[in-house]
Design a protein around this motif. Structure first.
Motif, PDB file in Angstrom:
ATOM      1  N   ASN A  80       0.839  -1.196   0.000  1.00  0.00           N
ATOM      2  CA  ASN A  80       0.000   0.000   0.000  1.00  0.00           C
ATOM      3  C   ASN A  80       0.878   1.250   0.000  1.00  0.00           C
ATOM      4  O   ASN A  80       1.085   1.901   1.025  1.00  0.00           O
ATOM      5  N   ILE A  81       1.393   1.584  -1.182  1.00  0.00           N
ATOM      6  CA  ILE A  81       2.258   2.754  -1.317  1.00  0.00           C
ATOM      7  C   ILE A  81       1.472   4.049  -1.081  1.00  0.00           C
ATOM      8  O   ILE A  81       2.044   5.112  -0.855  1.00  0.00           O
ATOM      9  N   GLY A  82       0.150   3.951  -1.117  1.00  0.00           N
ATOM     10  CA  GLY A  82      -0.678   5.141  -1.017  1.00  0.00           C
ATOM     11  C   GLY A  82      -0.910   5.657   0.390  1.00  0.00           C
ATOM     12  O   GLY A  82      -1.794   6.503   0.592  1.00  0.00           O
ATOM     13  N   ILE A  83      -0.156   5.194   1.375  1.00  0.00           N
ATOM     14  CA  ILE A  83      -0.353   5.655   2.755  1.00  0.00           C
ATOM     15  C   ILE A  83      -0.163   7.166   2.868  1.00  0.00           C
ATOM     16  O   ILE A  83      -0.865   7.836   3.626  1.00  0.00           O
ATOM     17  N   TYR A 136     -10.555  -5.192  -7.981  1.00  0.00           N
ATOM     18  CA  TYR A 136     -11.562  -5.369  -9.024  1.00  0.00           C
ATOM     19  C   TYR A 136     -11.125  -4.855 -10.390  1.00  0.00           C
ATOM     20  O   TYR A 136     -11.717  -5.232 -11.407  1.00  0.00           O
ATOM     21  N   GLY A 137     -10.085  -4.016 -10.411  1.00  0.00           N
ATOM     22  CA  GLY A 137      -9.636  -3.472 -11.688  1.00  0.00           C
ATOM     23  C   GLY A 137      -8.333  -4.056 -12.187  1.00  0.00           C
ATOM     24  O   GLY A 137      -7.913  -3.781 -13.315  1.00  0.00           O
ATOM     25  N   GLY A 138      -7.651  -4.825 -11.323  1.00  0.00           N
ATOM     26  CA  GLY A 138      -6.392  -5.433 -11.732  1.00  0.00           C
ATOM     27  C   GLY A 138      -5.241  -4.461 -11.826  1.00  0.00           C
ATOM     28  O   GLY A 138      -4.201  -4.770 -12.406  1.00  0.00           O
ATOM     29  N   VAL A 139      -5.404  -3.260 -11.247  1.00  0.00           N
ATOM     30  CA  VAL A 139      -4.330  -2.262 -11.263  1.00  0.00           C
ATOM     31  C   VAL A 139      -3.382  -2.532 -10.097  1.00  0.00           C
ATOM     32  O   VAL A 139      -3.826  -2.646  -8.950  1.00  0.00           O
ATOM     33  N   ASN A 140      -2.104  -2.640 -10.388  1.00  0.00           N
ATOM     34  CA  ASN A 140      -1.129  -2.879  -9.325  1.00  0.00           C
ATOM     35  C   ASN A 140      -1.247  -1.803  -8.257  1.00  0.00           C
ATOM     36  O   ASN A 140      -1.303  -0.609  -8.564  1.00  0.00           O
ATOM     37  N   GLU A 141      -1.277  -2.245  -6.982  1.00  0.00           N
ATOM     38  CA  GLU A 141      -1.505  -1.291  -5.892  1.00  0.00           C
ATOM     39  C   GLU A 141      -0.390  -0.260  -5.757  1.00  0.00           C
ATOM     40  O   GLU A 141      -0.619   0.838  -5.214  1.00  0.00           O
ATOM     41  N   ILE A 142       0.799  -0.580  -6.241  1.00  0.00           N
ATOM     42  CA  ILE A 142       1.901   0.389  -6.189  1.00  0.00           C
ATOM     43  C   ILE A 142       1.597   1.573  -7.098  1.00  0.00           C
ATOM     44  O   ILE A 142       1.690   2.739  -6.692  1.00  0.00           O
ATOM     45  N   PHE A 143       1.173   1.283  -8.331  1.00  0.00           N
ATOM     46  CA  PHE A 143       0.873   2.362  -9.279  1.00  0.00           C
ATOM     47  C   PHE A 143      -0.388   3.119  -8.853  1.00  0.00           C
ATOM     48  O   PHE A 143      -0.443   4.352  -8.931  1.00  0.00           O
ATOM     49  N   GLY A 144      -1.405   2.365  -8.423  1.00  0.00           N
ATOM     50  CA  GLY A 144      -2.635   3.012  -7.974  1.00  0.00           C
ATOM     51  C   GLY A 144      -2.393   3.917  -6.778  1.00  0.00           C
ATOM     52  O   GLY A 144      -2.886   5.054  -6.728  1.00  0.00           O
ATOM     53  N   GLY A 145      -1.602   3.424  -5.814  1.00  0.00           N
ATOM     54  CA  GLY A 145      -1.308   4.200  -4.609  1.00  0.00           C
ATOM     55  C   GLY A 145      -0.513   5.451  -4.914  1.00  0.00           C
ATOM     56  O   GLY A 145      -0.810   6.533  -4.396  1.00  0.00           O
ATOM     57  N   LEU A 146       0.501   5.324  -5.770  1.00  0.00           N
ATOM     58  CA  LEU A 146       1.320   6.483  -6.130  1.00  0.00           C
ATOM     59  C   LEU A 146       0.476   7.547  -6.842  1.00  0.00           C
ATOM     60  O   LEU A 146       0.600   8.747  -6.564  1.00  0.00           O
ATOM     61  N   GLY A 147      -0.383   7.105  -7.761  1.00  0.00           N
ATOM     62  CA  GLY A 147      -1.241   8.052  -8.466  1.00  0.00           C
ATOM     63  C   GLY A 147      -2.157   8.791  -7.509  1.00  0.00           C
ATOM     64  O   GLY A 147      -2.316  10.018  -7.614  1.00  0.00           O
ATOM     65  N   LEU A 148      -2.732   8.071  -6.561  1.00  0.00           N
ATOM     66  CA  LEU A 148      -3.635   8.709  -5.597  1.00  0.00           C
ATOM     67  C   LEU A 148      -2.870   9.637  -4.646  1.00  0.00           C
ATOM     68  O   LEU A 148      -3.428  10.625  -4.162  1.00  0.00           O
ATOM     69  N   ASN A 149      -1.595   9.337  -4.391  1.00  0.00           N
ATOM     70  CA  ASN A 149      -0.774  10.253  -3.576  1.00  0.00           C
ATOM     71  C   ASN A 149      -0.658  11.615  -4.256  1.00  0.00           C
ATOM     72  O   ASN A 149      -0.789  12.664  -3.611  1.00  0.00           O
ATOM     73  N   PHE A 150      -0.402  11.602  -5.557  1.00  0.00           N
ATOM     74  CA  PHE A 150      -0.281  12.865  -6.300  1.00  0.00           C
ATOM     75  C   PHE A 150      -1.605  13.627  -6.304  1.00  0.00           C
ATOM     76  O   PHE A 150      -1.622  14.859  -6.174  1.00  0.00           O
ATOM     77  N   VAL A 151      -2.695  12.894  -6.452  1.00  0.00           N
ATOM     78  CA  VAL A 151      -4.012  13.541  -6.451  1.00  0.00           C
ATOM     79  C   VAL A 151      -4.271  14.187  -5.088  1.00  0.00           C
ATOM     80  O   VAL A 151      -4.765  15.321  -5.001  1.00  0.00           O
ATOM     81  N   ALA A 152      -3.942  13.462  -4.001  1.00  0.00           N
ATOM     82  CA  ALA A 152      -4.156  13.995  -2.650  1.00  0.00           C
ATOM     83  C   ALA A 152      -3.331  15.263  -2.424  1.00  0.00           C
ATOM     84  O   ALA A 152      -3.818  16.245  -1.842  1.00  0.00           O
ATOM     85  N   THR A 153      -2.079  15.246  -2.873  1.00  0.00           N
ATOM     86  CA  THR A 153      -1.220  16.427  -2.721  1.00  0.00           C
ATOM     87  C   THR A 153      -1.777  17.614  -3.495  1.00  0.00           C
ATOM     88  O   THR A 153      -1.833  18.738  -2.989  1.00  0.00           O
ATOM     89  N   ALA A 154      -2.214  17.353  -4.732  1.00  0.00           N
ATOM     90  CA  ALA A 154      -2.781  18.428  -5.554  1.00  0.00           C
ATOM     91  C   ALA A 154      -4.056  18.982  -4.918  1.00  0.00           C
ATOM     92  O   ALA A 154      -4.304  20.199  -4.940  1.00  0.00           O
TER      93      ALA A 154
END
Length: 346
Positions: A80-83, A136-154
């Motif tokens: 869970n890189i998205g912490i 459910y989407g098959g997206v690797n949690e590392i990529f999904g978490g990193l992307g959501l980190n950028f969204v949260a920062t923005a």
């Protein structure tokens, strides 16, 4: 001596720490600095006074929450890189509740409780997005978490310079501070809140009990060890993966809530302070064993706070602590790999 013995494993860990110190010392020598002096200044910065020690504990609390959350997802075999983003969303959710209720007739104690609860929910829901993408989407949690980190920062930057900006001007110092009636009580003259400390310790204890002494923890380990085999034995792997994300995100959200309520008393751009990534490093360093989370997280917190002395005293960048932390994790993992290879050959 038997290769798999406890003393052998301990020796491997000590060797990893020594190698990390040697590596960091070489970096310091290249920078024309004395390693022993740098380490001494970090220790002085962390433990020279009651104020310094309590400041280390202030850093330790959110790091402990992030580490405890990471252990849950690690147990389920998830990264869970998205912490980082989940801490940020916890802070945003907490700020939202405080802004909505700060001028109401609701008791400050109830507002604080609702703000903490909102932080937990905000972090959990943000983690649920990463979990849904993975499960459910098959997206690797590392990529999904990193992307959501950028969204949260923005999102944080947008709120600080947009809807929640200070009267007349947006500022990198954050939103308008809340009234001190909406702060978690702190020890007089210090930054430490007993309530924050209690929340951090209780969270770790609950995670330890959950992973070590419950059927949920046992099934979560089964999912982490072998997802397909766990499914064959009737364990709903998708449900357990989503549960791991929700628990981890909730604990990260609590860290964000405490950053707002007990540390900064407002929303600032870098509210997560890198604790999400540090929590992952702590989890890797302790080999996913919750019992070691508290002391190792405290060690990392001391490095983080003590390194503030380096630019003041030695004109070195405070990011040196990050070099040492990263080297520790790298060499521990590397030496553990060496140990496993020798044990297979034995």
């Amino acid at each position: 001596m038997k290769s798999g013995s406890r003393w052998y494993r301990f020796g491997i860990q000590v060797a990893a720490v020594v190698l990390a110190l040697v590596f960091t010392s070489i970096i310091l020598l290249i920078a024309k600095a004395q390693p022993l002096e740098a380490y001494k200044n970090i220790l002085v910065g962390s433990f020279s006074s009651i104020e310094a020690i309590t400041n280390v504990i202030v850093v330790w609390i959110p790091l402990l929450l992030a580490s405890a959350g990471a252990l849950v997802t690690f147990t389920a075999g998830l990264w869970n890189i998205g912490i980082e983003g989940q801490i940020t969303l916890g802070a945003i959710s907490t700020t939202l509740v405080l802004r909505l209720l700060q001028h109401s007739d609701v008791s400050p104690a109830i507002i604080i409780f609702l703000a903490v609860l909102s932080g937990f929910i905000g972090g959990a829901l943000w983690a649920a997005l990463a979990g849904a993408l993975k499960t459910y989407g098959g997206v690797n949690e590392i990529f999904g978490g990193l992307g959501l980190n950028f969204v949260a920062t923005a999102m944080t930057i947008w709120l600080i310079f947009g809807p929640w900006k200070r009267p007349g001007i947006g500022s990198m110092s954050g939103t308008e501070p809340f009234a001190n009636t909406l702060w978690l009580p702190t020890i007089p003259g210090l930054r430490l809140s007993w309530w924050s400390l209690l929340i951090g310790i209780l969270a770790l204890v609950l995670v330890y009990v959950l992973l070590s002494n419950t059927h949920f923890g046992l099934k979560l380990k089964a999912v982490g060890k072998n997802r397909k085999a766990a499914s064959v034995f009737g364990i709903p792997t998708s449900n357990f993966m989503m549960s791991a994300f929700l628990i981890c995100g909730g604990l990260a959200g609590l860290a964000g809530a405490l950053q707002v309520l007990a540390v900064y008393h407002r929303l600032i751009p870098s509210i997560s302070s890198g604790y999400g990534y540090l929590g992952l490093m702590v989890g890797m360093l302790i080999n996913y064993q919750a019992i070691w989370a508290a002391p190792v997280a405290f060690f990392f917190a001391a490095l983080n706070f003590g390194s503030i002395q380096l630019p003041i005293v030695m004109k070195l960048d405070s990011s040196l602590s990050g070099v040492l932390q990263g080297a520790l994790v790298l060499f521990v993992l590397m030496m553990d790999g060496v140990r496993k290879r020798f044990e297979k050959k034995a």
